[in-house]
Design a protein around this motif. Structure first.
Motif, PDB file in Angstrom:
ATOM      1  N   GLU A  63      47.144  33.934  42.482  1.00  0.00           N
ATOM      2  CA  GLU A  63      46.434  32.664  42.269  1.00  0.00           C
ATOM      3  C   GLU A  63      46.369  32.272  40.794  1.00  0.00           C
ATOM      4  O   GLU A  63      45.860  31.217  40.451  1.00  0.00           O
ATOM      5  CB  GLU A  63      45.008  32.748  42.840  1.00  0.00           C
ATOM      6  CG  GLU A  63      44.977  32.922  44.351  1.00  0.00           C
ATOM      7  CD  GLU A  63      43.564  32.983  44.903  1.00  0.00           C
ATOM      8  OE1 GLU A  63      43.346  32.477  46.015  1.00  0.00           O
ATOM      9  OE2 GLU A  63      42.675  33.525  44.220  1.00  0.00           O
ATOM     10  N   ASP A  64      46.849  33.155  39.931  1.00  0.00           N
ATOM     11  CA  ASP A  64      46.869  32.820  38.501  1.00  0.00           C
ATOM     12  C   ASP A  64      47.973  31.809  38.217  1.00  0.00           C
ATOM     13  O   ASP A  64      48.970  31.739  38.946  1.00  0.00           O
ATOM     14  CB  ASP A  64      47.153  34.077  37.653  1.00  0.00           C
ATOM     15  CG  ASP A  64      45.978  35.040  37.620  1.00  0.00           C
ATOM     16  OD1 ASP A  64      44.914  34.713  38.181  1.00  0.00           O
ATOM     17  OD2 ASP A  64      46.146  36.118  37.023  1.00  0.00           O
ATOM     18  N   ALA A  65      47.796  31.053  37.163  1.00  0.00           N
ATOM     19  CA  ALA A  65      48.865  30.182  36.665  1.00  0.00           C
ATOM     20  C   ALA A  65      48.778  30.185  35.145  1.00  0.00           C
ATOM     21  O   ALA A  65      47.700  30.356  34.578  1.00  0.00           O
ATOM     22  CB  ALA A  65      48.704  28.761  37.201  1.00  0.00           C
ATOM     23  N   CYS A  76      45.116  30.006  33.676  1.00  0.00           N
ATOM     24  CA  CYS A  76      44.113  29.635  34.674  1.00  0.00           C
ATOM     25  C   CYS A  76      44.120  30.686  35.786  1.00  0.00           C
ATOM     26  O   CYS A  76      45.185  31.128  36.228  1.00  0.00           O
ATOM     27  CB  CYS A  76      44.434  28.262  35.294  1.00  0.00           C
ATOM     28  SG  CYS A  76      44.234  26.896  34.140  1.00  0.00           S
ATOM     29  N   ASP A  77      42.950  31.041  36.210  1.00  0.00           N
ATOM     30  CA  ASP A  77      42.785  32.054  37.257  1.00  0.00           C
ATOM     31  C   ASP A  77      42.150  31.348  38.463  1.00  0.00           C
ATOM     32  O   ASP A  77      40.995  30.935  38.413  1.00  0.00           O
ATOM     33  CB  ASP A  77      41.872  33.167  36.696  1.00  0.00           C
ATOM     34  CG  ASP A  77      41.594  34.254  37.729  1.00  0.00           C
ATOM     35  OD1 ASP A  77      41.926  34.075  38.925  1.00  0.00           O
ATOM     36  OD2 ASP A  77      41.024  35.282  37.330  1.00  0.00           O
ATOM     37  N   GLY A  78      42.949  31.188  39.508  1.00  0.00           N
ATOM     38  CA  GLY A  78      42.480  30.427  40.662  1.00  0.00           C
ATOM     39  C   GLY A  78      41.630  31.247  41.618  1.00  0.00           C
ATOM     40  O   GLY A  78      41.704  32.469  41.639  1.00  0.00           O
ATOM     41  N   SER A 227      43.987  36.755  32.191  1.00  0.00           N
ATOM     42  CA  SER A 227      43.042  36.595  33.297  1.00  0.00           C
ATOM     43  C   SER A 227      42.249  37.905  33.414  1.00  0.00           C
ATOM     44  O   SER A 227      42.601  38.908  32.786  1.00  0.00           O
ATOM     45  CB  SER A 227      43.787  36.290  34.602  1.00  0.00           C
ATOM     46  OG  SER A 227      44.656  37.368  34.926  1.00  0.00           O
ATOM     47  N   ASP A 228      41.205  37.885  34.221  1.00  0.00           N
ATOM     48  CA  ASP A 228      40.369  39.087  34.306  1.00  0.00           C
ATOM     49  C   ASP A 228      41.082  40.233  35.010  1.00  0.00           C
ATOM     50  O   ASP A 228      40.574  41.360  35.031  1.00  0.00           O
ATOM     51  CB  ASP A 228      39.021  38.775  34.975  1.00  0.00           C
ATOM     52  CG  ASP A 228      39.162  38.453  36.463  1.00  0.00           C
ATOM     53  OD1 ASP A 228      40.267  38.021  36.871  1.00  0.00           O
ATOM     54  OD2 ASP A 228      38.172  38.618  37.192  1.00  0.00           O
ATOM     55  N   GLY A 229      42.271  39.958  35.542  1.00  0.00           N
ATOM     56  CA  GLY A 229      43.074  41.042  36.111  1.00  0.00           C
ATOM     57  C   GLY A 229      43.461  42.059  35.048  1.00  0.00           C
ATOM     58  O   GLY A 229      43.727  43.220  35.366  1.00  0.00           O
ATOM     59  N   HIS A 266      44.060  45.795  40.727  1.00  0.00           N
ATOM     60  CA  HIS A 266      43.218  45.251  41.802  1.00  0.00           C
ATOM     61  C   HIS A 266      43.320  43.747  41.944  1.00  0.00           C
ATOM     62  O   HIS A 266      43.043  43.192  42.987  1.00  0.00           O
ATOM     63  CB  HIS A 266      41.747  45.621  41.547  1.00  0.00           C
ATOM     64  CG  HIS A 266      41.473  47.079  41.660  1.00  0.00           C
ATOM     65  ND1 HIS A 266      40.263  47.643  41.367  1.00  0.00           N
ATOM     66  CD2 HIS A 266      42.273  48.118  42.058  1.00  0.00           C
ATOM     67  CE1 HIS A 266      40.316  48.952  41.546  1.00  0.00           C
ATOM     68  NE2 HIS A 266      41.531  49.258  41.971  1.00  0.00           N
ATOM     69  N   ASP A 267      43.681  43.089  40.835  1.00  0.00           N
ATOM     70  CA  ASP A 267      43.641  41.621  40.829  1.00  0.00           C
ATOM     71  C   ASP A 267      44.974  41.106  40.314  1.00  0.00           C
ATOM     72  O   ASP A 267      45.773  41.845  39.723  1.00  0.00           O
ATOM     73  CB  ASP A 267      42.478  41.172  39.910  1.00  0.00           C
ATOM     74  CG  ASP A 267      42.088  39.726  40.129  1.00  0.00           C
ATOM     75  OD1 ASP A 267      42.723  39.034  40.964  1.00  0.00           O
ATOM     76  OD2 ASP A 267      41.144  39.281  39.445  1.00  0.00           O
ATOM     77  N   ASN A 268      45.180  39.822  40.522  1.00  0.00           N
ATOM     78  CA  ASN A 268      46.313  39.189  39.853  1.00  0.00           C
ATOM     79  C   ASN A 268      46.117  39.383  38.351  1.00  0.00           C
ATOM     80  O   ASN A 268      44.995  39.300  37.846  1.00  0.00           O
ATOM     81  CB  ASN A 268      46.343  37.688  40.140  1.00  0.00           C
ATOM     82  CG  ASN A 268      46.292  37.352  41.629  1.00  0.00           C
ATOM     83  OD1 ASN A 268      45.673  36.362  42.011  1.00  0.00           O
ATOM     84  ND2 ASN A 268      46.909  38.164  42.471  1.00  0.00           N
TER      85      ASN A 268
HETATM   86 CA    CA Z   1      41.138  36.980  38.802  1.00  0.00          CA
END
Ligand code: CA
Length: 460
Positions: A63-65, A76-78, A227-229, A266-268
């Protein structure tokens, strides 16, 4: 840092699997050739960058862009669930790209983010994506040594300056508030169960506003956007170490994404790394130096023009009587010269010989006798001519008198020899005649000298 409490901790309370289903089991997770990965590297004369986005090891979709459109960079982190978060982040980067300023103006960059918020909201209402979709937006625009920043959400910007990493954005998240209030530490925040609650994001509040500010950057600085990933998986001290040890921006982005995957993914995870190759200060100094040189050239040229104007004035409104190769002449201008260029021209020559004039006057003519006009110069020469003629006439008379004296002396001598008695007619004796001749010669000489001295005074 302001948080928007009225907006509620809403947004992305996403379900995160506590442990990765495909944990790497190795020290370093390779990032090359991973499905769905997205990279972008490039450079300009002032910036070099590298970027990588990865779905991670848990999530099914990314979901990141991110946007790389130097000098503008966006992450951006969607959020909002399948086929929604990526729509929100995609709308956001596209809107920011279209609305961002062309210069490092953080206010206008913040406005672009707020425009993106409106676009995401409109996307929700119009059925593009899903209601409730949203995203973070973190942007920089770098121009020479200025970096404009606009930021909403918990994506981050770090600045690596002189080997030290500093986070320059403040997360709009619930755990950040807990850290700010001293209830938990930053490390505890990374693993806190409520770490996904963000307090400000695009797509929920029409009145949302962006944090914005401008920072100075300099040649050699490295900017890391993520992003927070990344930041939820890798501690800041490790981010610093990996960023310092990576040679190129792309290598830094790859290494950091790899570290996030190695820690569980764990995340994008999206990382954009930008190096300031040239902050423009050197060329700015060169421009300032050129401006200074140009100013001095203008001043020098103006001074020379002023001097030239004065000289031209002097040359056109000054006259003097001077020595023209042995004769007396009238000159326009002044007797001096500059760089071998004479500042005078001969406007009248004459047959009056300088050597015919008294020695003192000759010296004055050699130095140049200033007159008020060409006419006065001409009159001065004519006066010299008259005086020389006068002197010559008197000299001739004196010579005649001397000759008479000599004749009389000869006659006296002859009479003496013949012992002739004194002449009784009462005429002057030869000795008297000689005396008379000598007096005439003296008077002629005095008169000539007086006239020449008068002429010298007249010429001064
Ligand atoms: Ca995220």
């Amino acid at each position: 840092m302001t948080t928007d409490a009225s907006n509620a901790p809403q947004a992305a309370q996403e379900s995160v699997t506590p442990e990765p289903t495909n944990a790497p089991g190795r020290n370093e997770m390779p990032v090359e050739n991973r499905a769905g990965a997205n990279t972008d590297a490039g450079s300009t004369s002032t910036l070099a960058w590298g970027a990588r986005s990865d779905v991670g090891l848990v999530r099914s979709h990314n979901e990141d862009a991110f946007l790389v459109k130097a000098p503008l960079f966006v992450v951006c982190d969607g959020m909002g669930g399948h086929a929604a978060g990526e729509v929100a982040s995609s709308i956001a980067v596209q809107t920011i790209a279209e609305h961002a300023p062309t210069h490092a103006d953080d206010i206008l960059l913040g406005v672009a983010v707020e425009d993106a918020n409106t676009a995401v909201l409109e996307g929700s209402l119009s059925g593009v994506g899903k209601p409730g979709m949203g995203c973070t937006a973190t942007c920089v625009l770098i121009e020479n040594n200025k970096m404009a920043v606009a930021h909403v959400g918990d994506s981050r910007i770090y600045l690596l300056h002189g080997g030290t990493l500093v986070r320059i954005t403040h997360d709009h998240s619930y755990v950040e508030e807990l850290v700010d209030s001293g209830e938990i530490t930053a490390d505890e925040a990374r693993i806190h169960p409520s770490r996904s609650i963000i307090t400000r994001a695009l797509g929920s509040d029409p009145d949302m506003y962006a944090d914005h500010f401008t920072l100075d950057v300099s040649t050699g600085d490295r900017i890391i956007m993520c992003s927070d990933g990344l930041s939820s998986m890798v501690p800041d001290k490790d981010i610093e170490e990996l960023a310092v040890s990576s040679v190129t921006p792309q290598a830094a982005a790859d290494t950091l994404v790899s570290a996030a995957l190695t820690s569980g993914g764990h995340d994008n995870v999206t990382v954009v790394v930008i190096d300031v190759v040239e902050d423009g200060l050197a060329s700015l100094h060169n421009i300032q130096r050129l401006k200074q040189v140009r100013t001095w050239i203008i001043i020098a040229a103006a001074t020379m023009l002023a001097v030239f104007a004065v000289l031209v004035g002097l040359m056109h409104n000054s006259w003097y009587v001077g020595n023209n190769n042995g004769t007396v002449g009238v000159y326009r201008g002044v007797r001096d010269e500059i760089l071998g260029i004479p500042l005078h021209t001969l406007i009248e020559h004459s047959s009056v010989e300088v050597c015919d004039l008294p020695a003192a006057l000759q010296n004055q003519i050699d130095e140049g006798i200033i007159v008020s006009s060409a006419e006065e110069g001409h009159a001065t020469i004519e006066r010299y001519r008259d005086q020389i003629d006068d002197e010559k006439t008197k000299a001739a008379a004196a010579a005649e008198a001397t000759k008479a004296v000599a004749g009389a002396n000869q006659k006296q001598q002859k009479d003496d020899d013949e012992d002739t008695p004194e002449d009784e007619t009462g005429d002057a004796t030869p000795s008297e005649a000689a005396q008379t001749g000598k007096q005439a010669a003296d008077e002629a000489e005095s008169s000539a000298l007086a006239q020449v001295q008068s002429a010298e005074r007249g010429g001064e």
